[in-house]
Design a protein around this motif. Sequence first.
Motif, PDB file in Angstrom:
ATOM      1  N   LEU A 169       0.835  -1.208   0.000  1.00 25.74           N
ATOM      2  CA  LEU A 169       0.000   0.000   0.000  1.00 25.74           C
ATOM      3  C   LEU A 169       0.873   1.263   0.000  1.00 25.74           C
ATOM      4  O   LEU A 169       0.568   2.256   0.656  1.00 25.74           O
ATOM      5  CB  LEU A 169      -0.965   0.011   1.201  1.00 25.74           C
ATOM      6  CG  LEU A 169      -1.930  -1.165   1.331  1.00 25.74           C
ATOM      7  CD1 LEU A 169      -2.760  -1.091   2.602  1.00 25.74           C
ATOM      8  CD2 LEU A 169      -2.861  -1.247   0.113  1.00 25.74           C
ATOM      9  N   GLY A 170       1.992   1.160  -0.694  1.00 26.34           N
ATOM     10  CA  GLY A 170       2.863   2.337  -0.850  1.00 26.34           C
ATOM     11  C   GLY A 170       3.854   2.544   0.280  1.00 26.34           C
ATOM     12  O   GLY A 170       4.599   3.521   0.285  1.00 26.34           O
ATOM     13  N   VAL A 171       3.867   1.615   1.257  1.00 23.81           N
ATOM     14  CA  VAL A 171       4.777   1.755   2.404  1.00 23.81           C
ATOM     15  C   VAL A 171       5.857   0.667   2.292  1.00 23.81           C
ATOM     16  O   VAL A 171       5.528  -0.487   2.010  1.00 23.81           O
ATOM     17  CB  VAL A 171       3.992   1.630   3.734  1.00 23.81           C
ATOM     18  CG1 VAL A 171       4.923   1.697   4.929  1.00 23.81           C
ATOM     19  CG2 VAL A 171       2.921   2.710   3.823  1.00 23.81           C
ATOM     20  N   PRO A 172       7.130   1.013   2.500  1.00 24.80           N
ATOM     21  CA  PRO A 172       8.186   0.016   2.284  1.00 24.80           C
ATOM     22  C   PRO A 172       8.235  -1.041   3.386  1.00 24.80           C
ATOM     23  O   PRO A 172       8.007  -0.749   4.555  1.00 24.80           O
ATOM     24  CB  PRO A 172       9.468   0.863   2.311  1.00 24.80           C
ATOM     25  CG  PRO A 172       9.131   2.044   3.142  1.00 24.80           C
ATOM     26  CD  PRO A 172       7.670   2.309   2.926  1.00 24.80           C
ATOM     27  N   PHE A 173       8.546  -2.277   2.963  1.00 28.61           N
ATOM     28  CA  PHE A 173       8.651  -3.387   3.907  1.00 28.61           C
ATOM     29  C   PHE A 173       9.668  -4.381   3.355  1.00 28.61           C
ATOM     30  O   PHE A 173       9.565  -4.803   2.211  1.00 28.61           O
ATOM     31  CB  PHE A 173       7.281  -4.064   4.085  1.00 28.61           C
ATOM     32  CG  PHE A 173       7.257  -5.074   5.189  1.00 28.61           C
ATOM     33  CD1 PHE A 173       7.004  -4.689   6.492  1.00 28.61           C
ATOM     34  CD2 PHE A 173       7.514  -6.421   4.927  1.00 28.61           C
ATOM     35  CE1 PHE A 173       6.995  -5.620   7.528  1.00 28.61           C
ATOM     36  CE2 PHE A 173       7.508  -7.360   5.958  1.00 28.61           C
ATOM     37  CZ  PHE A 173       7.251  -6.956   7.255  1.00 28.61           C
ATOM     38  N   THR A 174      10.650  -4.735   4.160  1.00 24.40           N
ATOM     39  CA  THR A 174      11.661  -5.702   3.721  1.00 24.40           C
ATOM     40  C   THR A 174      11.162  -7.103   4.056  1.00 24.40           C
ATOM     41  O   THR A 174      10.780  -7.356   5.213  1.00 24.40           O
ATOM     42  CB  THR A 174      12.997  -5.422   4.438  1.00 24.40           C
ATOM     43  OG1 THR A 174      13.369  -4.085   4.128  1.00 24.40           O
ATOM     44  CG2 THR A 174      14.089  -6.364   3.989  1.00 24.40           C
ATOM     45  N   VAL A 175      11.172  -7.990   3.057  1.00 25.22           N
ATOM     46  CA  VAL A 175      10.499  -9.283   3.253  1.00 25.22           C
ATOM     47  C   VAL A 175      11.162 -10.166   4.316  1.00 25.22           C
ATOM     48  O   VAL A 175      10.530 -11.041   4.886  1.00 25.22           O
ATOM     49  CB  VAL A 175      10.369 -10.076   1.941  1.00 25.22           C
ATOM     50  CG1 VAL A 175       9.422  -9.368   0.988  1.00 25.22           C
ATOM     51  CG2 VAL A 175      11.721 -10.304   1.289  1.00 25.22           C
ATOM     52  N   GLY A 176      12.414  -9.930   4.603  1.00 29.78           N
ATOM     53  CA  GLY A 176      13.023 -10.756   5.640  1.00 29.78           C
ATOM     54  C   GLY A 176      14.520 -10.608   5.678  1.00 29.78           C
ATOM     55  O   GLY A 176      15.059  -9.764   4.964  1.00 29.78           O
ATOM     56  N   PRO A 177      15.188 -11.441   6.455  1.00 31.08           N
ATOM     57  CA  PRO A 177      14.565 -12.373   7.373  1.00 31.08           C
ATOM     58  C   PRO A 177      13.910 -11.628   8.536  1.00 31.08           C
ATOM     59  O   PRO A 177      14.384 -10.590   8.959  1.00 31.08           O
ATOM     60  CB  PRO A 177      15.728 -13.246   7.860  1.00 31.08           C
ATOM     61  CG  PRO A 177      16.968 -12.441   7.614  1.00 31.08           C
ATOM     62  CD  PRO A 177      16.663 -11.538   6.459  1.00 31.08           C
ATOM     63  N   LYS A 178      12.825 -12.241   9.018  1.00 32.72           N
ATOM     64  CA  LYS A 178      12.099 -11.650  10.138  1.00 32.72           C
ATOM     65  C   LYS A 178      12.672 -12.265  11.417  1.00 32.72           C
ATOM     66  O   LYS A 178      12.562 -13.463  11.624  1.00 32.72           O
ATOM     67  CB  LYS A 178      10.607 -11.942  10.004  1.00 32.72           C
ATOM     68  CG  LYS A 178      10.004 -11.341   8.734  1.00 32.72           C
ATOM     69  CD  LYS A 178       8.549 -11.699   8.535  1.00 32.72           C
ATOM     70  CE  LYS A 178       8.331 -13.124   8.061  1.00 32.72           C
ATOM     71  NZ  LYS A 178       8.884 -13.432   6.729  1.00 32.72           N
ATOM     72  N   VAL A 179      13.269 -11.435  12.220  1.00 36.48           N
ATOM     73  CA  VAL A 179      13.979 -11.956  13.398  1.00 36.48           C
ATOM     74  C   VAL A 179      13.464 -11.265  14.658  1.00 36.48           C
ATOM     75  O   VAL A 179      13.453 -10.037  14.742  1.00 36.48           O
ATOM     76  CB  VAL A 179      15.500 -11.697  13.275  1.00 36.48           C
ATOM     77  CG1 VAL A 179      16.224 -12.254  14.498  1.00 36.48           C
ATOM     78  CG2 VAL A 179      16.047 -12.314  11.996  1.00 36.48           C
ATOM     79  N   ILE A 180      13.008 -12.085  15.599  1.00 37.09           N
ATOM     80  CA  ILE A 180      12.623 -11.531  16.901  1.00 37.09           C
ATOM     81  C   ILE A 180      13.471 -12.216  17.962  1.00 37.09           C
ATOM     82  O   ILE A 180      13.340 -13.417  18.199  1.00 37.09           O
ATOM     83  CB  ILE A 180      11.129 -11.770  17.223  1.00 37.09           C
ATOM     84  CG1 ILE A 180      10.225 -11.205  16.113  1.00 37.09           C
ATOM     85  CG2 ILE A 180      10.777 -11.136  18.562  1.00 37.09           C
ATOM     86  CD1 ILE A 180       8.734 -11.446  16.354  1.00 37.09           C
ATOM     87  N   LEU A 181      14.345 -11.458  18.560  1.00 39.52           N
ATOM     88  CA  LEU A 181      15.085 -11.977  19.717  1.00 39.52           C
ATOM     89  C   LEU A 181      14.477 -11.266  20.920  1.00 39.52           C
ATOM     90  O   LEU A 181      14.665 -10.065  21.101  1.00 39.52           O
ATOM     91  CB  LEU A 181      16.582 -11.662  19.577  1.00 39.52           C
ATOM     92  CG  LEU A 181      17.240 -12.202  18.295  1.00 39.52           C
ATOM     93  CD1 LEU A 181      18.712 -11.848  18.239  1.00 39.52           C
ATOM     94  CD2 LEU A 181      17.055 -13.726  18.185  1.00 39.52           C
ATOM     95  N   ARG A 182      13.702 -11.980  21.677  1.00 36.46           N
ATOM     96  CA  ARG A 182      12.995 -11.351  22.797  1.00 36.46           C
ATOM     97  C   ARG A 182      13.998 -10.853  23.841  1.00 36.46           C
ATOM     98  O   ARG A 182      15.104 -11.422  23.964  1.00 36.46           O
ATOM     99  CB  ARG A 182      12.050 -12.374  23.454  1.00 36.46           C
ATOM    100  CG  ARG A 182      10.951 -12.885  22.536  1.00 36.46           C
ATOM    101  CD  ARG A 182       9.874 -11.863  22.338  1.00 36.46           C
ATOM    102  NE  ARG A 182       8.837 -12.343  21.425  1.00 36.46           N
ATOM    103  CZ  ARG A 182       8.014 -11.534  20.769  1.00 36.46           C
ATOM    104  NH1 ARG A 182       8.100 -10.213  20.922  1.00 36.46           N
ATOM    105  NH2 ARG A 182       7.099 -12.011  19.958  1.00 36.46           N
ATOM    106  N   PRO A 183      13.597  -9.834  24.610  1.00 35.18           N
ATOM    107  CA  PRO A 183      14.525  -9.305  25.618  1.00 35.18           C
ATOM    108  C   PRO A 183      14.957 -10.352  26.643  1.00 35.18           C
ATOM    109  O   PRO A 183      16.045 -10.255  27.207  1.00 35.18           O
ATOM    110  CB  PRO A 183      13.741  -8.166  26.275  1.00 35.18           C
ATOM    111  CG  PRO A 183      12.337  -8.299  25.795  1.00 35.18           C
ATOM    112  CD  PRO A 183      12.368  -9.053  24.522  1.00 35.18           C
ATOM    113  N   SER A 184      14.112 -11.377  26.850  1.00 29.18           N
ATOM    114  CA  SER A 184      14.518 -12.450  27.774  1.00 29.18           C
ATOM    115  C   SER A 184      15.803 -13.106  27.283  1.00 29.18           C
ATOM    116  O   SER A 184      16.620 -13.578  28.062  1.00 29.18           O
ATOM    117  CB  SER A 184      13.415 -13.518  27.844  1.00 29.18           C
ATOM    118  OG  SER A 184      13.193 -14.053  26.544  1.00 29.18           O
TER     119      SER A 184
END
Length: 604
Positions: free
Chosen positions: A483-498
């Motif tokens: 929808l006209g907003v940039p988004f990088t397909v990946g890699p999607k990385v979540i390292l939780r604060p824990s």
Amino acid sequence: MKPTFSESMELVGLSTNWNNFSDEQKELINTLVENGQTHLFSGWDEPGTNDEAKKEFLESLEKINGNYPGGLVGYISNARKLLAESKAGANPFEGLTPEQPEKVDLTSFTDEFKKYEKIGADYFDKTGVVLVAGGLGERLGYNGIKIDIAVEVLEETTYLKHYADNLLAMQARSESKRPVPFIIMVSQDTGPKTIQSLEENNYFGLQKEQVHILQQELVPAISDNDGALALKEKYELILKPHGHGDIHMLLHTSGVAAKLAAEGIEYFMFIQDTNGPSFNTLPAAIGASVANGYDFNSLAIVRRPGEAVGGLAKLVGNGKEFTLNVEYNQLDPLLRATINPEGDVADETGFSPFPGNCNTLVIKTDSYVRILEATQGIIAEFVNPKYTDETKTAFKKPTRLETMMQDLPKLFGESEKVGVTIFDRMWSFSPNKNNVTDAAAKYASGGPADASATAENDFYAAGRARLEAAGMKVVEGEEIKILGVPFTVGPKVILRPSFAMTLEEGASKISGGSISDQATLIIDGADVSLENVELSGKTGLVVKACSGAKVTVKGKFENDGFELVELGADADVPEYLKIRGYRFENRGAQTFEFTEPGEYVVEA
Ligand code: UGB
């Protein structure tokens, strides 16, 4: 108690109602009339007519009078002074020239960055976090409270949960295990839903006592240069927001700042409602404050000219110099009047010469409490009336006094030190402020979109940066537009604060490995370690371990992972998805969850 005002036709109604008022109300009415507010009580109905409206009106006056240090009289007198200055065209920056502020550059992960993180990590149990969450987010156009929006939609973590997770991680890492104080400023608009969200989620694992909810109140609108309080109709004031600077007043009047300082809290970090990366910067920012002796540390980014973030500058002149945020609407005129006739434009680097204010602030509590006591927490109010003409005698619509939290240094003396710590934008500042349409337009005109999708994008980018800093090979995916907003397909990385709060901690738990451009990795748990983990293609790997579960992850994983599904602008989906224009579908990501303490190995 008798009326001290003289009877007039105008106030006959007030006089006939007089015996229905409490002594406190009578005193307040007398004071207001003495202070030029007769119109508030003009033409009142006889007793028996509109009594409920009169009662509510007086109660609202009493409430506002009690909330504002110095009461309504103080508010009116501050308004008159500021309105007179505004009418006279007083330039708040008269005689001052902007120069570069004292800066610590932490835009890359240097040894200095790691040094500051190490210092800051020792302060996890001496830090309190202050979240200003009283704003409605009108630019975003979201119907609920902003802290209930998901910062990422792989697991749908809300901002509030994400912040609470960081507090839990901070306290788990401190020797004392002392709960990190969490102060949340709410408003009438956001308060009930904030409390509901906390209660429904069992305070996200925090103790109720460590959470301090402070509610900011609206202030009366003012209709003229004499400080006349504006009426919506008979028996009803017009009320407006006073701004995020209210947090200082509330931390003072509630006694919370002084109490926490006395209990050993040395720094407060102030964060905004939807700036997901705030905690990436916390350890290094606190470290920079400690090491450089900053009483006030403004976190900043490299600013794009014209961007709606203030510019941080050292203002020099009149025998003084002080570092301040110059708000985005004031920066261009100040620059034109002083160092650059072209105003807020790029220098040879392609960016504004002045760092951009993220409005993430680290404030040392002992200087803070001292200043709060001296000022009653009324921090550098300002007024911004829109006049009907150049005589500046009438306003287009009622105005009000406002205050901004970043203006605290306006009250500093020579002994207080202000610094600016600059971080990479993705790592420090990715607010979720604009709806998709506005975000796309902002992006198209060269500015940051600052939307839900970019906030989520930067959330994953910070995870990637942590992996890379730990030595894993990360293949960056392509950037698409949704929808006209940039988004990088990946890699999607979540390292939780824990899992990791500092780069060093991440590096101690990750060795080698690689992740491909469309893969997904989510790690949650203090004792998870990755040994040469390889994720190829669209592979998704989720590992979650409770406290006491020691999990070693090894080898090469391959599955169909998570798929990004674009949603059209008119898709019939919940609002948190609508504001980003996509969702993820699990096509076979592997999840390993350990809910019992023990030693485990996860191997592909
Ligand atoms: N907020 C409150 O809690 N109460 C209020 O009365 C108002 C707001 P906005 P703004 O970082 O992008 C600020 O409206 O004011 C909370 C800085 O001034 O999103 O336009 C609200 O809930 C500016 O210098 O921002 O601009 C939210 O958490 C720049 O740095 C926070 O205050 C800009 O933020 C900010 O409110 C930015």
